[in-house]
Design an enzyme around this catalytic site. Structure first.
Site, PDB file in Angstrom:
ATOM      1  CE  LYS A  84      -3.874   1.875   2.597  1.00  0.00           C
ATOM      2  NZ  LYS A  84      -4.725   1.784   3.806  1.00  0.00           N
ATOM      3  CB  SER A 159      -8.036   3.378   3.509  1.00  0.00           C
ATOM      4  OG  SER A 159      -7.452   2.732   4.462  1.00  0.00           O
ATOM      5  CB  SER A 183      -8.048   0.975   6.401  1.00  0.00           C
ATOM      6  OG  SER A 183      -9.270   1.495   6.298  1.00  0.00           O
TER       7      SER A 183
END
Lengths: 464, 464
Positions: A84, A159, A183
């Site tokens: 990420k 996310s 997330s």
């Protein structure tokens, strides 16, 4: 099935590792296959913000050389993963999905990146995410929408949307995400893969761009539970330079398999009393089947409720702490270039930052008290099961359901480990996830139950 | 010296326990002696707000009966102690030193009171304190000034001023206090007794009136270090109903003696770089002598600095978190009866409560980072030594020095154990304290070093 009968992108971490060990595949071949696949497939998914092809090929070559010299580092040596884009890799930009951070290079590796590099992983690149990790659709205004590989135009969740999408689409063997209210687990559930949020402090968050330093966790996403365990083995450990690090020892617990396929003697609490969170019928049906599966594995199922847990008010209290902390994290950028953030982000964070201190202190207190609520529930059963999200992934054109993180955020506030594993399909045929919880530092127990369930159920299914 | 040659109030916890065991004294006799002494001596000290004579005599009688039946509960059975008046005893008022709480009865025992009652202690009563535990002089407007037994008209320190004074004056065998920035250790140092702030979460604070739930600790004060250890053995343990409880196990560590009298092979860091905190010459001289004593016991002394620790700014950040939390704790009372608090308290807490949330979030972050500062220092030496307070006790007529808690508050923010032991006298002949620190959950190590130092030095001296 022999590993070499399948293409590299169809293999998980453990399977790739076995293929490397048996000389059926090299790390270079696997890395080249993933890079080619990113080239050909990611245009429609948009899961990668930055591909580090050159460094990846170099790392793969070095891995193969170690193996040829009989010095392979372990099960992660040569495994191509992705991160990420709020996790620092030295010399590579860390945008955290925020426009103002475009091209901003990280000076050093995050703690988990140091750990994983030392274990020999190959880093393919950095993945799309919801802006600043505050939101769960991954409709990123600055870097473009990331799509669910199971259905274009639908959210992969967030996310860590890019992490869920890339793992599901076979664009990396596994990925790391971060999880503040869900997330890691929400995109894993929406994309039909496995995801894990460790006990707070078991994995250092140093070198990640915080959303909220009191609720953030770094966790892995993969197509198989055993792959989560292999990554967690490398990531967990005490970090003397991280205030939140609470891992006391390194190496005394193993999270990877082999796992037992039975759950005899284990009491699992089916979480009831979720009326405040509207669950889709398909999620309820899938959850009922999952409970039957757990029972068929030998577990005793009892009903457990989170007494005193008010879903919406507590999510809002947590949100206030997040907004106030995010205002501190991004203070300099917000002052220097407010237009480098979306208006949505600025509005949320600005509101939180301006609330009176007594209100924030009370919010921190309410969030901390969720530890007690979880302890009381876990005193009835050492493992708890509930759906990961109340619904399947939704279309970007549809309104965002407010309850997205209502079932996952309890584990962040309670600081307890939480896994999600695929539990089949919901009403419209998109993946849904089973969530498993246990007490603080009982991460290995969660992994064990998730693996047994996975072996007995549908598990990961590749998108069409 | 045989215990029975001395009066009961001259005996510590361990000595009283031995006297009970040898039949030289009964719990009833000891309790009666303490009650008589409170009657005759406390008028000039004003350490007790509430004496629970009837319950104490009953408890002592029950203890003697257990002992006669061969069923004594352990080393604390029959020991007369007293509690700071923010610690709940069922059926007894808990004022927390606040006017508005006068006569407000506690419904149940605090966690530590449950533990100590189960160990057989006799509770003599509740002790004076600085209003709401926010302040370190114990000049209490509502309940009267508590005096330092070594010099009338001088502060005993605070906020556990009554605890320090009562222990020093021989008005209880030991006492409990609470410590948010130094509130156990400052009065212990000023009054010439030993005091201990445990690792955060080792001792549950449930059932105490909070000042700050993120920085509060419950800790013992006594005339001897071994007595602190006996109390801590009973008090420490996991409390599933306290969000802050981090004690993993019960009974696997013993804090009481016997302790070695040598420190061979131990590296102790002398904390240097304290220029920002003006130390009285007498404190510096006493500290130098204490370091010589530690060296003479076999310890290797090295210089260690708290890199990055800015004393005044960090104390102010901690103070903001405390004020905001205190505003939440006392919200109902402040709304219903603001005049039930001093103007000073209302001004402080009101200011803190109105600050913007981002400022409070940043303050929490700065406070949490002190854990890292402490870890870096403790990586150089497992035990650190510094003065407890920068000065001796001062006259109520003199201005309050702002740096009172500058040397103690680091241990609260860092969550590490901290002991104070008497290290002789300062410039004007009042007691000063040596502070010892170690890493999280290294409470037994701190106790061991404190005991060795105590055995080799002046230790507790009764007031004239």
């Amino acid at each position: 099935m022999n590993a070499h009968r399948r293409l590299p992108h169809q293999l998980g971490v453990a399977e790739l590792s076995a293929a490397f060990a048996h000389g059926e595949l090299t790390a270079r071949q696997a890395t080249e296959a993933y890079l080619a696949r990113i080239d050909s497939q990611d245009a429609k998914v948009n899961s990668y913000l930055h591909v580090t092809a050159h460094a990846a090929l170099d790392a793969a070559t070095a891995s193969d050389a170690r193996r040829a010299a009989g010095k392979a580092l372990g099960p992660l040596d040569g495994i191509p993963i992705a991160l990420k884009d709020n996790i620092d890799v030295a010399g590579v930009p860390t945008t955290a999905g925020i426009a103002v951070r475009r091209g901003r290079l990280a000076h050093s590796d995050a703690f988990v990146v140091q750990r994983l590099k030392r274990a020999g992983v190959v880093i393919l690149g950095k993945l799309n995410m919801h802006e600043a990790a505050l939101g769960a659709t991954n409709a990123n205004e600055a870097y473009g929408v990331c799509h669910n590989p199971h259905r274009h135009g639908f959210t992969p969740g967030g996310s860590s949307g890019g992490s869920g999408a890339a793992v599901a689409a076979g664009l990396c063997a596994a990925a790391l995400g971060t999880d503040t209210l869900g997330s890691v687990r929400i995109p894993a559930a929406y994309c039909g893969v496995a995801g894990f949020k460790p006990t707070y402090g078991l994995v250092s968050t140093r070198g990640t761009v915080p959303l909220s330093w009191t609720l953030d966790h770094v966790g892995p996403l993969a197509r198989k539970v055993e792959d989560l365990g292999l990554l967690l083995d490398a990531m967990a450990g005490f970090d003397s330079e991280c205030a939140e690090s609470r891992a006391r020892t390194t190496g005394d617990t193993r999270y990877a398999g082999p796992y037992s396929q039975r759950l005899d003697g284990l009491v699992i609490g089916r979480v009831v009393g979720l009326e405040a969170v509207p669950l889709q019928p398909g999620v309820i049906a899938a959850f009922d089947r999952a409970i039957d599966t757990l029972r068929s594995l030998g577990a005793t199922i009892i009903d457990v409720r989170f007494d005193g847990y008010d879903f919406t008010p507590l999510r809002l209290q947590a949100l206030l702490t997040i907004e106030a902390e995010a205002a501190v994290v991004h203070a300099d950028d917000l002052a220097a270039d407010p237009d480098g953030f979306s208006e949505t982000f600025r509005t949320f964070v600005g509101w939180g930052a301006r609330q009176p201190a007594h209100k924030l202190a009370a919010a921190y207190r309410a969030v901390a008290d969720v530890q007690l609520i979880a302890r009381r529930a876990l005193a009835q059963a050492p493992v708890l099961a509930l759906p990961t999200a109340p619904h399947e992934a939704f279309a970007f054109a549809d309104p965002v359901p407010h309850v997205q993180a209502d079932l996952t955020s309890l584990a962040n506030m309670a600081r307890i480990p939480s896994a999600t594993v695929p539990m089949g399909r919901g009403d419209t045929g998109l993946p849904v996830g089973l969530q498993l919880l246990a007490g603080e530092f009982q991460d290995a127990l969660v992994m064990r139950v998730a693996a047994a369930y996975e072996a007995a159920s549908a598990s990961y299914v590749a998108p069409d």
